[in-house]
Design a protein around this motif. Structure first.
Motif, PDB file in Angstrom:
ATOM      1  N   VAL A  16       0.862  -1.184   0.000  1.00  0.00           N
ATOM      2  CA  VAL A  16       0.000   0.000   0.000  1.00  0.00           C
ATOM      3  C   VAL A  16       0.894   1.227   0.000  1.00  0.00           C
ATOM      4  O   VAL A  16       1.823   1.335   0.807  1.00  0.00           O
ATOM      5  CB  VAL A  16      -0.913   0.026   1.242  1.00  0.00           C
ATOM      6  CG1 VAL A  16      -1.734   1.304   1.277  1.00  0.00           C
ATOM      7  CG2 VAL A  16      -1.818  -1.196   1.279  1.00  0.00           C
ATOM      8  N   LEU A  17       0.633   2.134  -0.922  1.00  0.00           N
ATOM      9  CA  LEU A  17       1.408   3.370  -0.990  1.00  0.00           C
ATOM     10  C   LEU A  17       0.480   4.504  -1.401  1.00  0.00           C
ATOM     11  O   LEU A  17      -0.324   4.351  -2.331  1.00  0.00           O
ATOM     12  CB  LEU A  17       2.564   3.225  -1.984  1.00  0.00           C
ATOM     13  CG  LEU A  17       3.487   4.442  -2.148  1.00  0.00           C
ATOM     14  CD1 LEU A  17       4.943   3.998  -2.296  1.00  0.00           C
ATOM     15  CD2 LEU A  17       3.102   5.276  -3.374  1.00  0.00           C
ATOM     16  N   SER A  18       0.564   5.609  -0.699  1.00  0.00           N
ATOM     17  CA  SER A  18      -0.146   6.820  -1.120  1.00  0.00           C
ATOM     18  C   SER A  18       0.822   7.992  -1.043  1.00  0.00           C
ATOM     19  O   SER A  18       1.686   8.032  -0.167  1.00  0.00           O
ATOM     20  CB  SER A  18      -1.391   7.082  -0.262  1.00  0.00           C
ATOM     21  OG  SER A  18      -1.033   7.439   1.059  1.00  0.00           O
ATOM     22  N   ILE A  19       0.688   8.917  -1.977  1.00  0.00           N
ATOM     23  CA  ILE A  19       1.524  10.111  -2.006  1.00  0.00           C
ATOM     24  C   ILE A  19       0.592  11.315  -2.055  1.00  0.00           C
ATOM     25  O   ILE A  19      -0.181  11.489  -2.996  1.00  0.00           O
ATOM     26  CB  ILE A  19       2.476  10.108  -3.212  1.00  0.00           C
ATOM     27  CG1 ILE A  19       3.391   8.879  -3.158  1.00  0.00           C
ATOM     28  CG2 ILE A  19       3.316  11.396  -3.248  1.00  0.00           C
ATOM     29  CD1 ILE A  19       4.300   8.724  -4.354  1.00  0.00           C
ATOM     30  N   THR A  20       0.666  12.117  -0.998  1.00  0.00           N
ATOM     31  CA  THR A  20      -0.244  13.251  -0.830  1.00  0.00           C
ATOM     32  C   THR A  20       0.571  14.522  -0.671  1.00  0.00           C
ATOM     33  O   THR A  20       1.540  14.544   0.091  1.00  0.00           O
ATOM     34  CB  THR A  20      -1.119  13.050   0.422  1.00  0.00           C
ATOM     35  OG1 THR A  20      -1.751  11.770   0.360  1.00  0.00           O
ATOM     36  CG2 THR A  20      -2.167  14.142   0.533  1.00  0.00           C
ATOM     37  N   GLU A  21       0.199  15.557  -1.399  1.00  0.00           N
ATOM     38  CA  GLU A  21       0.874  16.837  -1.217  1.00  0.00           C
ATOM     39  C   GLU A  21       0.156  17.646  -0.144  1.00  0.00           C
ATOM     40  O   GLU A  21      -1.064  17.783  -0.156  1.00  0.00           O
ATOM     41  CB  GLU A  21       0.922  17.641  -2.512  1.00  0.00           C
ATOM     42  CG  GLU A  21       1.691  18.952  -2.337  1.00  0.00           C
ATOM     43  CD  GLU A  21       1.953  19.701  -3.636  1.00  0.00           C
ATOM     44  OE1 GLU A  21       2.640  20.749  -3.572  1.00  0.00           O
ATOM     45  OE2 GLU A  21       1.471  19.254  -4.696  1.00  0.00           O
ATOM     46  N   THR A  22       0.928  18.157   0.801  1.00  0.00           N
ATOM     47  CA  THR A  22       0.400  19.046   1.833  1.00  0.00           C
ATOM     48  C   THR A  22       0.538  20.481   1.333  1.00  0.00           C
ATOM     49  O   THR A  22       1.646  20.953   1.093  1.00  0.00           O
ATOM     50  CB  THR A  22       1.173  18.868   3.150  1.00  0.00           C
ATOM     51  OG1 THR A  22       1.079  17.507   3.564  1.00  0.00           O
ATOM     52  CG2 THR A  22       0.595  19.751   4.231  1.00  0.00           C
ATOM     53  N   CYS A  23      -0.580  21.154   1.166  1.00  0.00           N
ATOM     54  CA  CYS A  23      -0.599  22.506   0.603  1.00  0.00           C
ATOM     55  C   CYS A  23      -1.085  23.497   1.649  1.00  0.00           C
ATOM     56  O   CYS A  23      -1.620  23.132   2.691  1.00  0.00           O
ATOM     57  CB  CYS A  23      -1.516  22.551  -0.619  1.00  0.00           C
ATOM     58  SG  CYS A  23      -1.159  21.292  -1.876  1.00  0.00           S
TER      59      CYS A  23
END
Length: 279
Positions: A135-142
Motif C-alpha cells: 500500500v502506498l499513497s503520495i499526498t501533497e500538503t498545501c
C-alpha cells in the motif's frame, strides 16, 4: 474523527479474521522504539537517513545555536505538528528558550528545508517482504495562506491536501520507494519530505523532514476531492494488509511498552504546550 474510527475498526476486524491480536499494532515498529528515552526518537531516525536527504538537526541543549535560519523547534516526540514553532533568528530563539520549562518534553532544532513543496508518503509493505510496498499513497500538503514556510497540520486552518498518486506511473512510484526504503524496514510508516516537484521526488532530490512510525494517518483520507467510497476502499485495503503484516511479527521479538509510554508523553506535551502558550 470518523475516519480514524473506521481505520481502527477495520484493523480490528481484519485482525480477528487473521487470528492475530489487534493490540500487537503497537509492536509493529517496536524494534525502533528507544527504551532509554521511551519514544520513537527523531534523532534515531535522523541517523538512519542518508546524508543527501538529511537536514541539520540536534537537541536544543547547552545553547547550541543553528548555523543558519529559519529553523523549526520540535518536541523530541509529537504528532500533528503539535508544539512546533518556526524561528527566524537568534533573538527569537533566545526568547523561546527563556520562557520554556527546563523539564521534559525536550526539543530539537531542525533546519528548514529549501524545497518549495511538501509531500507525505504513506507505506505498508508486503506481508513477507518489508522491502516491497503493498500500500502506498503520495499526498501533497498545501497551504492557502501567505506564509512561505507554514507549519502545516490539523491545527493550521490554511492546510489542505491533494492526492498525487494518480499522476505517477507504477514505475515512478517504485522509484520513489527505492529511495525511502533505504531508511529502514518499517511495518507502517509515513514519510514527510520537501521537494521542488514530483519529478524531483522521483529523482531523489528531496529532504526528509519527518518519519512517523507510531500512528501515521494516511493523509489521502483528508483529501477533499477523494470520494467517500474511495476512502472506504482505501481503508479496507490498507487495514487488511496491515493486519496481514501484523501476523508476521516474530514471536521472538521483544515486547516493548510502546502504547502507555506514548500516552504519557502525549499528555505531557499537551500540558507543556498549553502552559507555554499561556505565558
Amino acid at each position: 474523527m470518523l475516519t480514524r474510527i473506521a481505520l481502527v475498526v477495520s484493523y480490528i476486524l481484519y485482525c480477528i479474521r487473521f487470528l492475530v491480536g489487534p493490540w500487537k499494532y503497537f509492536q509493529l515498529n517496536a524494534t525502533y522504539f528507544n527504551e532509554q528515552r521511551n519514544l520513537f526518537s527523531k534523532l534515531d531516525m535522523d541517523a538512519r537517513i542518508p546524508k543527501q536527504w538529511q537536514l541539520e538537526q540536534f537537541m536544543d541543549i547547552a545553547n547550541n545555536n543553528p548555523s543558519a535560519y529559519p529553523v523549526f523547534m520540535k518536541p523530541e516526540w509529537g504528532q500533528n505538528s503539535q508544539g512546533i514553532v518556526r524561528i527566524d533568528n537568534l533573538l527569537a530563539l533566545q526568547k523561546i528558550r527563556q520562557k520554556r520549562s527546563p523539564s521534559p518534553p525536550f526539543y530539537l532544532l531542525q533546519q528548514a528545508a529549501p524545497e518549495k513543496r511538501e509531500f507525505e508518503i504513506f507505506v505498508i509493505p508486503e506481508k513477507d517482504n518489508l522491502q516491497q510496498f503493498s500500500v502506498l499513497s503520495i499526498t501533497e500538503t498545501c497551504n492557502s495562506g501567505d506564509d512561505p514556510l507554514p507549519i502545516n497540520g490539523i491545527y493550521n486552518d490554511h492546510t489542505y491536501y491533494t492526492d498525487c498518486l494518480g499522476l505517477l506511473s507504477l514505475t515512478q512510484q517504485q522509484k520513489i520507494w527505492s529511495h525511502l526504503k533505504q531508511i529502514g524496514e518499517f511495518r507502517i510508516v509515513r514519510y514527510g519530505v520537501r521537494a521542488d516537484s514530483l519529478e524531483s521526488l522521483i529523482a531523489g532530490q528531496f529532504h526528509v523532514i519527518e518519519i512517523n512510525l507510531y500512528v501515521p494517518m494516511p493523509l489521502i483520507l483528508l483529501v477533499q476531492d477523494v470520494g467517500f467510497w474511495q476512502k472506504i476502499k482505501f481503508i479496507r485495503r490498507s487495514m487488511k494488509q496491515l493486519a496481514k503484516v501484523t501476523t508476521m511479527i516474530p514471536r521472538t521479538q521483544a515486547v516493548k511498552s510502546v502504547f502507555f509510554n506514548k500516552l504519557k508523553l502525549a499528555q505531557r506535551l499537551k500540558r507543556a504546550t498549553k502552559n507555554e502558550t499561556s505565558l
